[in-house]
Scaffold this motif. Structure first.
Motif, PDB file in Angstrom:
ATOM      1  N   VAL A  36      23.747  37.091  49.947  1.00  9.12           N
ATOM      2  CA  VAL A  36      23.505  38.565  48.751  1.00  9.12           C
ATOM      3  C   VAL A  36      24.823  38.970  48.168  1.00  9.12           C
ATOM      4  CG1 VAL A  36      22.765  37.980  46.788  1.00  9.12           C
ATOM      5  CG2 VAL A  36      21.728  37.346  48.274  1.00  9.12           C
ATOM      6  N   ILE A  37      25.782  38.872  47.622  1.00  5.99           N
ATOM      7  CA  ILE A  37      26.571  39.541  47.311  1.00  5.99           C
ATOM      8  C   ILE A  37      27.181  39.942  45.898  1.00  5.99           C
ATOM      9  CG2 ILE A  37      28.114  38.610  49.519  1.00  5.99           C
ATOM     10  CD1 ILE A  37      29.649  37.270  47.534  1.00  5.99           C
ATOM     11  N   ARG A  38      27.780  41.363  45.863  1.00 10.76           N
ATOM     12  CA  ARG A  38      28.187  41.593  44.440  1.00 10.76           C
ATOM     13  C   ARG A  38      29.926  40.553  43.885  1.00 10.76           C
ATOM     14  NH1 ARG A  38      29.505  48.204  43.146  1.00 10.76           N
ATOM     15  NH2 ARG A  38      29.840  47.660  40.397  1.00 10.76           N
ATOM     16  N   ARG A  43      35.508  37.819  49.109  1.00 10.55           N
ATOM     17  CA  ARG A  43      34.389  37.983  50.104  1.00 10.55           C
ATOM     18  C   ARG A  43      33.384  36.602  50.189  1.00 10.55           C
ATOM     19  NH1 ARG A  43      31.891  43.301  48.947  1.00 10.55           N
ATOM     20  NH2 ARG A  43      33.781  43.506  51.315  1.00 10.55           N
ATOM     21  N   ALA A  44      33.451  35.800  48.275  1.00 12.82           N
ATOM     22  CA  ALA A  44      32.535  34.822  48.882  1.00 12.82           C
ATOM     23  C   ALA A  44      33.424  34.269  49.614  1.00 12.82           C
ATOM     24  CB  ALA A  44      32.623  34.055  47.463  1.00 12.82           C
ATOM     25  N   GLY A  58      24.906  40.460  39.942  1.00 13.25           N
ATOM     26  CA  GLY A  58      26.117  41.296  39.135  1.00 13.25           C
ATOM     27  C   GLY A  58      25.859  43.290  39.900  1.00 13.25           C
ATOM     28  N   PHE A  59      24.744  43.352  40.269  1.00 12.57           N
ATOM     29  CA  PHE A  59      24.810  44.513  41.318  1.00 12.57           C
ATOM     30  C   PHE A  59      25.510  45.439  40.475  1.00 12.57           C
ATOM     31  CE2 PHE A  59      24.375  42.144  44.884  1.00 12.57           C
ATOM     32  CZ  PHE A  59      22.822  42.283  45.205  1.00 12.57           C
ATOM     33  N   GLY A  60      25.012  46.027  39.041  1.00 10.52           N
ATOM     34  CA  GLY A  60      25.808  47.023  38.163  1.00 10.52           C
ATOM     35  C   GLY A  60      24.935  48.624  38.268  1.00 10.52           C
ATOM     36  N   ALA A  90      22.420  48.082  47.049  1.00 12.59           N
ATOM     37  CA  ALA A  90      22.013  47.204  47.877  1.00 12.59           C
ATOM     38  C   ALA A  90      20.321  47.605  47.960  1.00 12.59           C
ATOM     39  CB  ALA A  90      22.495  46.357  49.133  1.00 12.59           C
ATOM     40  N   ALA A  91      19.690  48.588  48.698  1.00 10.70           N
ATOM     41  CA  ALA A  91      18.566  48.972  49.334  1.00 10.70           C
ATOM     42  C   ALA A  91      17.998  49.195  47.479  1.00 10.70           C
ATOM     43  CB  ALA A  91      18.718  50.029  50.105  1.00 10.70           C
TER      44      ALA A  91
END
Length: 348
Positions: A36-38, A43-44, A58-60, A90-91
């Motif tokens: 699971v990535i931003r 990277r994808a 999103g990881f905003g 991420a944490a």
């Protein structure tokens, strides 16, 4: 084992690169891996090329109210035994669940982001001891090293034209004050003119480093290469690899240089000091000391036999502790040790 790795970091960086290597290596070894990535097309694409199907979220910032529920739903569908949250962001988003939640740190970060984690794992012994010193229970603090790609045998890269007899030094990394490239430029000014520096990386310090090189009279002896993916080829083209960092929690670049059997000179920051046995697998010099750095580099340029000895010892250390196979085995043992005793998992 079913493992979910969650990374919300930058497009470039040591931790981000190792995240990709570990996900792909575990997948190739037969583990069930969810990445699971931003959102990051590069990277994808790299993960897909290795056979994974990454989930991009999103990881905003703190006003991002979508990523948390979306991540929880993704994990609930995948039903991992262990979730590894890489670094602070991420944490912060990673939820608790019927899995073991592991925070993976590559530096001395604020542990408040990891309050939901069951375990912490660092990539140096010093980091593990730092976790404990911050009040984290010792039995839930762990050390598992990184591995680097084996870069031995690459054909040398074509570096900019230079006079006959040139000896290239190589340094890699983000052009940031922590990396100490200004100290390396000052050291270069103390070395004979046949020593030239190839500096691969980009960052906010580029203009300042270019100005410093001109002021020191070494601008024509420095090649600013920008970001490069052909690290093995660059290492093959250099006589000495230099890591002058003021602050370096690990030093993946040291592992890469070892893998390519190149002699390493490093400033004695946290990571290189733990990795390198001074005088055996590389040379350590005091941080911020351009004269000592120049002396160590110049000594190796003048003594090819000693340089070759250090290079061979570094290669042996890489094979023993930092190649893919031994590190994958360490990760496998760690994950099995912390996974729940019983977990409902899907097929595979």
């Amino acid at each position: 084992m079913r493992i979910a790795h969650v990374m919300a970091g930058a497009p470039m960086g040591g931790a981000e690169a190792f995240f990709e290597r570990l996900c792909l290596a575990q997948h190739a070894a037969g583990e069930q891996v969810l990445a699971v990535i931003r959102r990051d097309p590069g990277r994808a694409a790299r993960l897909r090329a290795g056979g994974l199907a990454p989930v991009e979220l999103g990881f905003g910032g703190y006003l991002d109210l979508r990523t948390g529920p979306a991540l929880a739903a993704v994990l609930a569908r995948f039903r991992p035994q262990v979730v590894v949250a890489w670094q602070n962001r991420a944490a912060r988003f990673a939820p608790r669940g019927p899995w073991t939640l592991v925070g993976r740190l590559g530096g001395y970060y604020d542990l408040r982001y990891y309050r939901r984690c069951d375990h912490l794992v660092g990539n140096t012994r010093a980091l593990r001891e730092w976790f404990v010193a911050q009040g984290w229970p010792r039995e839930r603090a762990h050390f598992v090293p990184n591995f680097a790609h084996d870069l031995a045998g690459a054909a040398p890269a074509a570096l900019p034209p230079a006079p006959a007899g040139t000896r290239w030094l190589l340094a890699l990394g983000r052009l940031h004050p922590n990396k100490g490239f200004d100290v390396l430029l000052r050291a270069l000014a103390l070395l004979p003119p046949e020593a030239r520096l190839a500096l691969a990386g980009e960052g906010p310090e580029r203009a300042a480093l270019e100005r410093l090189a001109r002021a020191l009279g070494v601008a024509e002896r420095v090649a600013f290469l920008g970001w490069r993916q052909d690290v093995g080829a660059l290492l093959a083209a250099c006589a000495v690899f230099v890591c002058p960092s003021r602050h370096e929690p690990l030093g993946n670049v040291v592992l890469e240089a070892w893998s390519a059997a190149r002699p390493v000179v490093a400033a004695a920051a946290q990571g290189p000091s733990e990795l390198i046995r001074d005088g055996a697998t590389g040379l350590l010099v005091p941080r911020e000391d351009a004269a000592a750095l120049a002396g160590a580099i110049g000594g190796l340029l003048a003594d090819p036999a000693r340089a070759a000895m250090l290079a061979a010892a570094g290669r042996a250390e890489f094979e023993r502790a930092h190649a893919e196979a031994p590190v994958l085995a360490r990760w496998r043992a760690f994950l099995h040790a912390v996974a729940p005793a019983t977990t409902a998992v899907g097929p595979g």
